[in-house]
Design a protein around this motif. Structure first.
Motif, PDB file in Angstrom:
ATOM      1  N   SER A   2      95.970 112.551  25.728  1.00 51.96           N
ATOM      2  CA  SER A   2      95.767 111.164  25.292  1.00 51.96           C
ATOM      3  C   SER A   2      95.635 111.075  23.779  1.00 51.96           C
ATOM      4  CB  SER A   2      94.506 110.582  25.932  1.00 51.96           C
ATOM      5  OG  SER A   2      94.744 110.273  27.279  1.00 51.96           O
ATOM      6  N   ARG A   3      96.183 109.991  23.265  1.00 48.98           N
ATOM      7  CA  ARG A   3      96.046 109.658  21.851  1.00 48.98           C
ATOM      8  C   ARG A   3      95.250 108.356  21.771  1.00 48.98           C
ATOM      9  NH1 ARG A   3     102.365 109.883  21.727  1.00 48.98           N
ATOM     10  NH2 ARG A   3     102.142 108.059  20.416  1.00 48.98           N
ATOM     11  N   MET A   4      94.686 108.084  20.617  1.00 45.68           N
ATOM     12  CA  MET A   4      93.925 106.848  20.426  1.00 45.68           C
ATOM     13  C   MET A   4      94.799 105.812  19.733  1.00 45.68           C
ATOM     14  SD  MET A   4      91.034 107.261  21.842  1.00 45.68           S
ATOM     15  CE  MET A   4      90.192 105.796  21.295  1.00 45.68           C
ATOM     16  N   PHE A   5      94.714 104.575  20.230  1.00 41.39           N
ATOM     17  CA  PHE A   5      95.453 103.459  19.664  1.00 41.39           C
ATOM     18  C   PHE A   5      94.484 102.326  19.360  1.00 41.39           C
ATOM     19  CE2 PHE A   5      98.547 105.820  22.040  1.00 41.39           C
ATOM     20  CZ  PHE A   5      99.710 105.727  21.292  1.00 41.39           C
ATOM     21  N   ALA A   6      94.769 101.581  18.306  1.00 43.65           N
ATOM     22  CA  ALA A   6      94.021 100.369  17.978  1.00 43.65           C
ATOM     23  C   ALA A   6      94.901  99.182  18.324  1.00 43.65           C
ATOM     24  CB  ALA A   6      93.652 100.341  16.500  1.00 43.65           C
ATOM     25  N   ALA A   7      94.391  98.310  19.172  1.00 46.16           N
ATOM     26  CA  ALA A   7      95.110  97.103  19.575  1.00 46.16           C
ATOM     27  C   ALA A   7      94.427  95.900  18.933  1.00 46.16           C
ATOM     28  CB  ALA A   7      95.100  96.959  21.091  1.00 46.16           C
ATOM     29  N   VAL A   8      95.203  95.068  18.262  1.00 43.69           N
ATOM     30  CA  VAL A   8      94.689  93.831  17.689  1.00 43.69           C
ATOM     31  C   VAL A   8      94.990  92.728  18.697  1.00 43.69           C
ATOM     32  CG1 VAL A   8      94.786  92.211  15.767  1.00 43.69           C
ATOM     33  CG2 VAL A   8      95.095  94.663  15.352  1.00 43.69           C
ATOM     34  N   THR A  35     101.108 107.188  25.585  1.00 43.01           N
ATOM     35  CA  THR A  35     102.227 106.621  24.839  1.00 43.01           C
ATOM     36  C   THR A  35     101.852 105.244  24.315  1.00 43.01           C
ATOM     37  OG1 THR A  35     103.202 105.488  26.740  1.00 43.01           O
ATOM     38  CG2 THR A  35     103.883 107.799  26.364  1.00 43.01           C
ATOM     39  N   ALA A  36     102.624 104.754  23.361  1.00 42.21           N
ATOM     40  CA  ALA A  36     102.402 103.404  22.837  1.00 42.21           C
ATOM     41  C   ALA A  36     102.641 102.361  23.924  1.00 42.21           C
ATOM     42  CB  ALA A  36     103.313 103.156  21.639  1.00 42.21           C
ATOM     43  N   GLU A  37     103.620 102.593  24.772  1.00 37.03           N
ATOM     44  CA  GLU A  37     103.894 101.649  25.859  1.00 37.03           C
ATOM     45  C   GLU A  37     102.713 101.563  26.818  1.00 37.03           C
ATOM     46  OE1 GLU A  37     106.006 104.185  24.969  1.00 37.03           O
ATOM     47  OE2 GLU A  37     107.442 102.932  23.890  1.00 37.03           O
ATOM     48  N   GLN A  38     102.149 102.715  27.144  1.00 40.68           N
ATOM     49  CA  GLN A  38     100.979 102.738  28.028  1.00 40.68           C
ATOM     50  C   GLN A  38      99.791 102.062  27.344  1.00 40.68           C
ATOM     51  OE1 GLN A  38      98.877 106.498  28.679  1.00 40.68           O
ATOM     52  NE2 GLN A  38      98.860 106.072  30.873  1.00 40.68           N
ATOM     53  N   ALA A  39      99.632 102.280  26.050  1.00 44.00           N
ATOM     54  CA  ALA A  39      98.540 101.648  25.308  1.00 44.00           C
ATOM     55  C   ALA A  39      98.694 100.132  25.307  1.00 44.00           C
ATOM     56  CB  ALA A  39      98.492 102.182  23.877  1.00 44.00           C
ATOM     57  N   ALA A  40      99.922  99.651  25.160  1.00 40.24           N
ATOM     58  CA  ALA A  40     100.159  98.204  25.189  1.00 40.24           C
ATOM     59  C   ALA A  40      99.814  97.623  26.553  1.00 40.24           C
ATOM     60  CB  ALA A  40     101.614  97.901  24.822  1.00 40.24           C
ATOM     61  N   GLU A  41     100.187  98.315  27.612  1.00 40.83           N
ATOM     62  CA  GLU A  41      99.845  97.861  28.964  1.00 40.83           C
ATOM     63  C   GLU A  41      98.331  97.836  29.143  1.00 40.83           C
ATOM     64  OE1 GLU A  41     101.779 100.271  31.934  1.00 40.83           O
ATOM     65  OE2 GLU A  41     103.745  99.964  31.008  1.00 40.83           O
ATOM     66  N   ARG A  42      97.658  98.880  28.675  1.00 44.43           N
ATOM     67  CA  ARG A  42      96.199  98.944  28.797  1.00 44.43           C
ATOM     68  C   ARG A  42      95.531  97.856  27.971  1.00 44.43           C
ATOM     69  NH1 ARG A  42      92.907 103.391  27.821  1.00 44.43           N
ATOM     70  NH2 ARG A  42      91.609 102.336  29.325  1.00 44.43           N
ATOM     71  N   ALA A  43      96.094  97.570  26.789  1.00 49.14           N
ATOM     72  CA  ALA A  43      95.533  96.524  25.923  1.00 49.14           C
ATOM     73  C   ALA A  43      95.608  95.168  26.596  1.00 49.14           C
ATOM     74  CB  ALA A  43      96.275  96.500  24.587  1.00 49.14           C
ATOM     75  N   VAL A  70      98.673  91.246  18.994  1.00 47.31           N
ATOM     76  CA  VAL A  70      99.249  91.087  17.670  1.00 47.31           C
ATOM     77  C   VAL A  70      99.887  92.375  17.176  1.00 47.31           C
ATOM     78  CG1 VAL A  70      98.731  90.550  15.246  1.00 47.31           C
ATOM     79  CG2 VAL A  70      97.592  89.293  17.086  1.00 47.31           C
ATOM     80  N   ASP A  71      99.193  93.477  17.365  1.00 40.47           N
ATOM     81  CA  ASP A  71      99.671  94.740  16.825  1.00 40.47           C
ATOM     82  C   ASP A  71      99.059  95.883  17.614  1.00 40.47           C
ATOM     83  OD1 ASP A  71     101.058  96.446  15.134  1.00 40.47           O
ATOM     84  OD2 ASP A  71      99.787  96.090  13.382  1.00 40.47           O
ATOM     85  N   LEU A  72      99.728  97.015  17.564  1.00 43.67           N
ATOM     86  CA  LEU A  72      99.248  98.225  18.226  1.00 43.67           C
ATOM     87  C   LEU A  72      99.647  99.406  17.346  1.00 43.67           C
ATOM     88  CD1 LEU A  72      98.032  99.337  20.959  1.00 43.67           C
ATOM     89  CD2 LEU A  72     100.406  99.781  21.583  1.00 43.67           C
ATOM     90  N   VAL A  73      98.663 100.175  16.900  1.00 39.52           N
ATOM     91  CA  VAL A  73      98.944 101.318  16.033  1.00 39.52           C
ATOM     92  C   VAL A  73      98.163 102.532  16.525  1.00 39.52           C
ATOM     93  CG1 VAL A  73      99.456  99.932  13.981  1.00 39.52           C
ATOM     94  CG2 VAL A  73      97.129 100.705  14.386  1.00 39.52           C
ATOM     95  N   GLU A  74      98.757 103.688  16.313  1.00 37.07           N
ATOM     96  CA  GLU A  74      98.059 104.916  16.660  1.00 37.07           C
ATOM     97  C   GLU A  74      97.007 105.208  15.605  1.00 37.07           C
ATOM     98  OE1 GLU A  74      98.884 109.507  18.084  1.00 37.07           O
ATOM     99  OE2 GLU A  74     100.576 108.236  17.520  1.00 37.07           O
ATOM    100  N   VAL A  75      95.829 105.606  16.059  1.00 36.75           N
ATOM    101  CA  VAL A  75      94.717 105.926  15.173  1.00 36.75           C
ATOM    102  C   VAL A  75      94.773 107.413  14.859  1.00 36.75           C
ATOM    103  CG1 VAL A  75      92.207 105.995  14.964  1.00 36.75           C
ATOM    104  CG2 VAL A  75      93.307 104.087  16.143  1.00 36.75           C
ATOM    105  N   GLY A  76      94.685 107.734  13.588  1.00 35.04           N
ATOM    106  CA  GLY A  76      94.747 109.133  13.182  1.00 35.04           C
ATOM    107  C   GLY A  76      93.488 109.903  13.535  1.00 35.04           C
ATOM    108  N   ASP A  77      93.615 111.202  13.528  1.00 33.16           N
ATOM    109  CA  ASP A  77      92.480 112.100  13.762  1.00 33.16           C
ATOM    110  C   ASP A  77      91.971 112.612  12.436  1.00 33.16           C
ATOM    111  OD1 ASP A  77      92.334 112.003  16.523  1.00 33.16           O
ATOM    112  OD2 ASP A  77      93.828 113.560  16.785  1.00 33.16           O
ATOM    113  N   PRO A  78      90.758 113.016  12.320  1.00 29.17           N
ATOM    114  CA  PRO A  78      89.718 112.847  13.328  1.00 29.17           C
ATOM    115  C   PRO A  78      89.110 111.461  13.237  1.00 29.17           C
ATOM    116  CG  PRO A  78      88.802 114.015  11.465  1.00 29.17           C
ATOM    117  CD  PRO A  78      90.271 113.753  11.147  1.00 29.17           C
TER     118      PRO A  78
END
Length: 104
Positions: A2-8, A35-43, A70-78
């Motif tokens: 899993s990766r972290m995404f920020a959804a606006v 994935t970004a697509e999965q993150a958008a669905e979850r958002a 509005v937007d969906l971006v991957e959040v960097g680590d850490p």
């Protein structure tokens, strides 16, 4: 992995009261997804689950509705102290000030 995404996400509060002007809320919500697509669905699912209606102290019905992803971006680590959770760029500073009351 899993990766972290920020959804606006933008929500709207409407009221049954005559003459009520809608109130909008913008949130930045963190979501884990592969994935970004999965993150958008979850958002969208997260936002729709937050929709609600209730009666205020005057008996008017207040309804919060999901309006827009509005937007969906991957959040960097850490993800720790000083980590940037969400960044956006814009060209028209006056337009930004017109919609962002806390900037003035």
């Amino acid at each position: 992995m899993s990766r972290m995404f920020a959804a606006v996400l933008v929500y709207e509060a409407a009221s049954s009261r005559r003459g009520h002007e809608p109130l909008f809320e913008e949130t930045v919500t963190l979501l884990a997804a592969d994935t970004a697509e999965q993150a958008a669905e979850r958002a969208r699912a997260h936002a729709e689950a937050r929709e609600t209606s209730y009666h205020d102290e005057d008996g008017d019905t207040i309804t919060w509705s999901f309006r827009h992803l509005v937007d969906l971006v991957e959040v960097g680590d850490p993800l720790g102290d000083g980590a940037e959770v969400y960044t956006r760029h814009f060209r028209d500073y006056r337009a930004y000030l017109a919609v962002e009351p806390l900037a003035s």
